[in-house]
Structures are given as structure tokens and as C-alpha cells.
Design a protein around this motif. Sequence first.
Motif, short mmCIF file in Angstrom:
data_model
loop_
_atom_site.label_atom_id
_atom_site.label_comp_id
_atom_site.label_asym_id
_atom_site.label_seq_id
_atom_site.Cartn_x
_atom_site.Cartn_y
_atom_site.Cartn_z
N MET A 121 0.83 -1.21 0.00
CA MET A 121 0.00 0.00 0.00
C MET A 121 0.87 1.26 0.00
N MET A 122 1.97 1.24 0.75
CA MET A 122 2.88 2.39 0.75
C MET A 122 3.46 2.61 -0.65
N ALA A 123 3.90 1.52 -1.28
CA ALA A 123 4.46 1.63 -2.63
C ALA A 123 3.40 2.16 -3.60
N LEU A 124 2.16 1.71 -3.43
CA LEU A 124 1.08 2.13 -4.33
C LEU A 124 0.77 3.61 -4.17
N PHE A 125 0.51 4.04 -2.92
CA PHE A 125 0.07 5.42 -2.71
C PHE A 125 1.20 6.43 -2.84
N LEU A 126 2.35 6.15 -2.19
CA LEU A 126 3.46 7.11 -2.26
C LEU A 126 4.12 7.08 -3.62
N GLY A 127 4.21 5.90 -4.23
CA GLY A 127 4.80 5.81 -5.57
C GLY A 127 3.95 6.46 -6.63
N ALA A 128 2.65 6.58 -6.38
CA ALA A 128 1.75 7.21 -7.36
C ALA A 128 1.78 8.73 -7.29
N GLY A 129 2.59 9.27 -6.38
CA GLY A 129 2.70 10.73 -6.29
C GLY A 129 1.66 11.38 -5.41
N VAL A 130 0.94 10.55 -4.62
CA VAL A 130 -0.04 11.12 -3.68
C VAL A 130 0.70 11.93 -2.61
N TRP A 131 0.10 13.04 -2.18
CA TRP A 131 0.71 13.78 -1.08
C TRP A 131 1.00 12.84 0.07
N ILE A 132 2.17 13.03 0.70
CA ILE A 132 2.63 12.05 1.68
C ILE A 132 1.66 11.92 2.84
N PHE A 133 1.12 13.05 3.33
CA PHE A 133 0.20 12.94 4.47
C PHE A 133 -1.06 12.17 4.08
N ALA A 134 -1.55 12.40 2.85
CA ALA A 134 -2.73 11.67 2.39
C ALA A 134 -2.40 10.19 2.19
#
Length: 434
Positions: free
Chosen positions: A13-26
Motif C-alpha cells: 500500500m505504501m508503494a502504491l500510494f506514495l509511488g503514485a505521487g499522492v501527497w505524503i500525508f494523504a
Amino acid sequence: MSLVAASIVVLLMMALFLGAGVWIFAGLIMVGVGALYIVLDFDLIRIGTIATKVVSSSAVSWELAAIPVFIWMGDIIFRTDISQRLFRGLSPIVSRIPGGLLHTNVIGCTIFAAISGSSNATTATVGKITIPELLKRGYDLNLASGSLAGAGTFGLLIPPSIAMIIYGVLAEVSIVKLFAAGLVPGLLMAFLYSGYIIVVSFIKPGAEPANVEKASFRQMLRGVWDLVPILVLMLLVLGSIYSGLATPSEAAAVGVAVAILITVFTGQFSIKMIVDSLMTTIRISAMICLLIAAASFLSAAFAFMHLPVQITEAIANMNLSPIGVLVILALLYIVLGMFIDGTSMTVMTVPIAVPLIIQAGFDPIWFGVFLVIMIELSALTPPVGLNLYILQGLTTVGLGRTVWAALPFFLLLCLGTALLVIFPQLALWLPGLL
């Protein structure tokens, strides 16, 4: 779900959300929600209740009040001519030291770090004056940019440090003692950097221009006068904290008042400057508080999953030595530092790292200094080493050459870390006196 399976779900999930360029807090919030929903099968109402309680409690910590006030103080100083005064004041003082004006980077960053709390602000403020002057006078480009890249990280280590405030809140340790713990290691790093410059100036022809004029004693005294405003501000802020007269938040308020007085007495005060500095402070503080709130929720999710306890027990069962645990954490931080900023790295890892180091027998105050140095290293590692990009903008040379110039100072930081591990009293001696 087993530890391995739960860890894999979280990492994916971290790789998916952070790797997709989502704001880090989100991204952190979404990882926490996903972990509770998928791994523990919590319903959304229960997850919302947990999030509300955790975020509201993490956002009202009194210690966090120091962050926006220190940011405001540093931004006010950033908008003044302090960098010019630093260079004018230090130039005659260091002119007789081998390496000459190159030491203005190291000493200037050391002094400015004591009122900034930010690595990026320290690098940009000192560098906007020293880099053009050093290059114009014929100093070696690699030494000029590399020493600034390395010394700029002192904004994180030398108190008051925003990174230490964040760590102190998350790890629930004394921020005053953290500030005291960072002072001696910070001065040690400065000594290593200046020592390296002295050695290189002896063995490398052209590191400094030939026949540099040595300042007279009278010129040195005039230089000290230029340093008086920033030294007064530094002594008032740190002196009030270490003497016990003020908490970090109260000392930060004193610092803002003195910073405004400095702008008045030097003829640089304006309403526009105050408004602009406030707007910058609001933006940066909001970002940091969002990260802390999101990280607190993610930590709560990890706690419900028992991940910190299970990871601590798993590493303990590996029978690693305390140094082995530190090496694993150091490698983790260096890798993370290549992709995310230091604040995000801190809020993401402290909930798991602190139980590990306590289990290994390390003092959490000492580990706070170790962690900050790891963040300093991340500021010098591409592709997200922000100090490197600041230097690239100041020198207008390629990123590859900037990285190469910063490499010796990266290695010196590693040497300083090794000394801190071998001699932990470097960080613990001063807090022990408080």
C-alpha cells in the motif's frame, strides 16, 4: 494475519500510494485506513472514530507550538541582510586559517543553524552570499559547494532543530535534552569539516587563491561587530532554554521578538516582510502538522495490528548485536532518504524504530541525534537530496558534479556518526547536566 503477511500488505500500500505521487500525508492516512480495513477488518465507522481521536490528540501537543514560531523567526532572519553580515564578519576572522574564506561556509552555517532549525533555509541563506563571493575570488568550486552542502545540514542538528521537536513529540522525550544532545555532535561535525578543508588546502594546489590578504586585528574586531545581532539572538534563544528560564516554545517567542527588533534597528522592517514571513510560516507549519497527524494515525493503525511489538520481537529473535540493529536502521534511513524528505522519514519510522533501539539498549535521547544525522545524510543523497538542488541552483553546475563535490562531506558525516556510536557521551554528556 501473520507478521509477514501484514508487513507485505502495508509495504504494498505504501508503494502504491506514495509511488503514485499522492501527497505524503494523504498517502499515510490511506495506508492506515487500508491496513485497518484489510488486515483487521475494521468497519469505516470504527476507523473514523480512531482517526478522530488520534488526530485530535496529536494536534494539540504544546511542544508542537514551538515549530511555527521557530519557523517564523528563521524566515524573518532569512529576509534580512544577515547572510551579508555573516560573510563580512567571518571573512577577516578566518582569513588567517588555511583554507581561508571556505570556512565561512562551515562557521556561517553553524551560527545560522542556531537560529534557523531548517537545513534548507541554512543552506540557502548562507550560500546566496558565500558561493558567489568564493567563486569570484578564485576558490575551488568543489570545496565551496561541497562544504556548503554538508554544513547546511547543521540546521537539523544544532539546536533549535525542528526535526528534534518532531522526534521529541513522537518519541515522548524531553525536547530540551534533545537540543542539548545535538550541540556537541554538531560542533564535532563542524570541526571535521573545517579540518578537512585545512588538509585539502595543504595538499591540493589551487584550493584557495594564492597571496590572499590576511586581515589585521582591527579588521577582525570590525568583523565581530557585524556578528553581534545574530550572536545576541542565538544566545538569548539557547540561553533561555538551557538556563531553564523558558520552554522551547517560549524561547521561540523571545526569538521572534528579537528578530523583529533586529529588523527595526537595521532599517529593514516592513509590514510586507512580516506578512510574507507569516504566510510562509503558515504553509510550512500546516505541512508539518498534517504529516504529524497522519503519522500518528498510521502509528495507531500499526499498534492495533501489533506490528511494532512483533517486529521488535522478530529482530530480537535474530540475536543481532546492538550495533547490528543500528546498521540495519542506518541502511534503512539511507535508502528512504533517497526518495522522501527528512520530516516524512521521521514520522513514518519513529513508532517502530524507537521500541527497537530501546530493546537494543540505546538511550532514546541519543537515538534522536543519530536519527537527525541520518536525515542529514538524506539531504546529500540524490534524487531527493534537497541541499544538492539548492547548491545546483546557486552554482549552476550539473547535479552529478554537485553530488561529487558533496561526497567527501557525506563521508565525514558517516565518520561523525561512527564516533557518536563509539562515544555515546558526545550526545549524552550535556543533557546529563540539565
